[in-house]
Enzyme design. Structure first.
Site, PDB file in Angstrom:
ATOM      1  N   THR A  27       0.874  -1.178   0.000  1.00  0.00           N
ATOM      2  CA  THR A  27       0.000   0.000   0.000  1.00  0.00           C
ATOM      3  C   THR A  27       0.908   1.223   0.000  1.00  0.00           C
ATOM      4  O   THR A  27       2.122   1.102   0.189  1.00  0.00           O
ATOM      5  CB  THR A  27      -0.907   0.049   1.252  1.00  0.00           C
ATOM      6  OG1 THR A  27      -0.093   0.295   2.413  1.00  0.00           O
ATOM      7  CG2 THR A  27      -1.682  -1.239   1.439  1.00  0.00           C
ATOM      8  N   ALA A  56       3.126  -1.068   4.729  1.00  0.00           N
ATOM      9  CA  ALA A  56       2.383   0.137   5.127  1.00  0.00           C
ATOM     10  C   ALA A  56       3.404   1.266   5.273  1.00  0.00           C
ATOM     11  O   ALA A  56       4.444   1.091   5.916  1.00  0.00           O
ATOM     12  CB  ALA A  56       1.658  -0.104   6.439  1.00  0.00           C
ATOM     13  N   ILE A  82       7.452  -2.046   7.068  1.00  0.00           N
ATOM     14  CA  ILE A  82       7.371  -0.582   7.085  1.00  0.00           C
ATOM     15  C   ILE A  82       7.997   0.001   5.823  1.00  0.00           C
ATOM     16  O   ILE A  82       9.159  -0.246   5.508  1.00  0.00           O
ATOM     17  CB  ILE A  82       8.055   0.007   8.341  1.00  0.00           C
ATOM     18  CG1 ILE A  82       7.384  -0.535   9.609  1.00  0.00           C
ATOM     19  CG2 ILE A  82       8.022   1.534   8.311  1.00  0.00           C
ATOM     20  CD1 ILE A  82       5.895  -0.205   9.738  1.00  0.00           C
ATOM     21  N   LYS A  83       7.172   0.784   5.103  1.00  0.00           N
ATOM     22  CA  LYS A  83       7.633   1.403   3.863  1.00  0.00           C
ATOM     23  C   LYS A  83       8.203   2.787   4.180  1.00  0.00           C
ATOM     24  O   LYS A  83       7.563   3.598   4.859  1.00  0.00           O
ATOM     25  CB  LYS A  83       6.434   1.554   2.918  1.00  0.00           C
ATOM     26  CG  LYS A  83       6.667   0.941   1.560  1.00  0.00           C
ATOM     27  CD  LYS A  83       5.404   1.014   0.743  1.00  0.00           C
ATOM     28  CE  LYS A  83       5.701   0.831  -0.713  1.00  0.00           C
ATOM     29  NZ  LYS A  83       4.512   1.040  -1.527  1.00  0.00           N
ATOM     30  N   LEU A  84       9.419   3.005   3.684  1.00  0.00           N
ATOM     31  CA  LEU A  84      10.127   4.263   3.934  1.00  0.00           C
ATOM     32  C   LEU A  84      10.641   4.800   2.609  1.00  0.00           C
ATOM     33  O   LEU A  84      10.957   4.020   1.715  1.00  0.00           O
ATOM     34  CB  LEU A  84      11.351   3.986   4.829  1.00  0.00           C
ATOM     35  CG  LEU A  84      11.082   3.392   6.212  1.00  0.00           C
ATOM     36  CD1 LEU A  84      12.356   2.732   6.744  1.00  0.00           C
ATOM     37  CD2 LEU A  84      10.606   4.481   7.171  1.00  0.00           C
TER      38      LEU A  84
END
Ligand code: G3P
Length: 213
Positions: A27, A56, A82-84
């Site tokens: 996402t 996310a 965790i998307k960074l």
């Protein structure tokens, strides 16, 4: 190559999951906004449907906020990645979260050097954006191929997610270029499986079969 769905719409997640072919979800803030539901509820619901990683993305841009938010989101469910962003704060946050055993997906990658730095910071996944590179007349598939070659040459374990995938050609070309995963928008899945010769063949088999009964 594994297939992920790139969506935050629950009905889409349920439908493509029912095909038995996807092993994860990605996402981003745009997709969460498009789904129009609460961020946390949406992500947790997706994690309950899918057996596999669910990316996310953090929405804080300062380092402290990024780390705090990343740690908070990671507590929502064991499947969360965790998307960074691929920038300096993203790298620093990636290092900190990786040291804490949190899986990370470094997004908005447009170069081999970005991919190298992200892998050095401990990224679990890197997401090169094919379509957006093509928007500016660059070759997105070539980027996937180069990152794959560099990762293989240097025994780097970060997984490559072909992202910003927009056409059936992007999917097959990503597989050929060595992407570990392609994350695919909902509307593309029909185009990947349906073929006019398959439909025509089924019609012919059925009409021949009916002649025998
Ligand atoms: O996987 C990233 C994707 O959501 C972005 O796609 O088409 O907006 O470049 P696009």
């Amino acid at each position: 190559m594994e297939l992920y769905l790139d969506s935050a719409i629950i009905e889409e997640v349920e439908e493509i999951n029912s095909w038995g072919i996807i092993s994860g979800i990605t996402t981003n803030p745009t997709l969460i906004a498009k789904a129009g539901k609460d961020f946390k509820e949406t992500v947790i619901k997706i994690c309950e449907i899918i057996k596999g990683p669910v990316s996310a993305e953090v929405t804080c841009e300062d380092l402290e906020g990024m780390i705090k938010q990343g740690k908070e989101i990671a507590r929502w469910h064991d499947s969360i990645v965790i998307k960074l962003p691929c920038n300096v704060n993203g790298l620093k946050a990636c290092k900190e979260l990786s040291n804490d055993g949190i899986q990370t997906n470094l997004t908005l990658c447009f170069s081999v050097n970005q991919a190298l730095l992200c892998s050095a910071a401990g990224a679990s996944f890197i997401s090169p954006f094919i379509g957006r590179l093509e928007d500016i007349n660059h070759n997105g598939i070539e980027l996937i191929r180069e990152i794959k070659e560099v990762f293989e040459k240097h025994n780097i374990k970060t997984k490559i997610i072909a992202a910003s995938v927009r056409t059936p050609e992007h999917v097959s070309a990503s597989a050929l270029a060595g992407a570990d995963i392609a994350t695919i928008p909902y509307t593309l899945f029909d185009k990947l499986i349906n073929h006019p010769l398959t439909e025509k063949g089924i019609e012919k088999f059925m009409s021949d079969w009916k002649k025998t009964i």
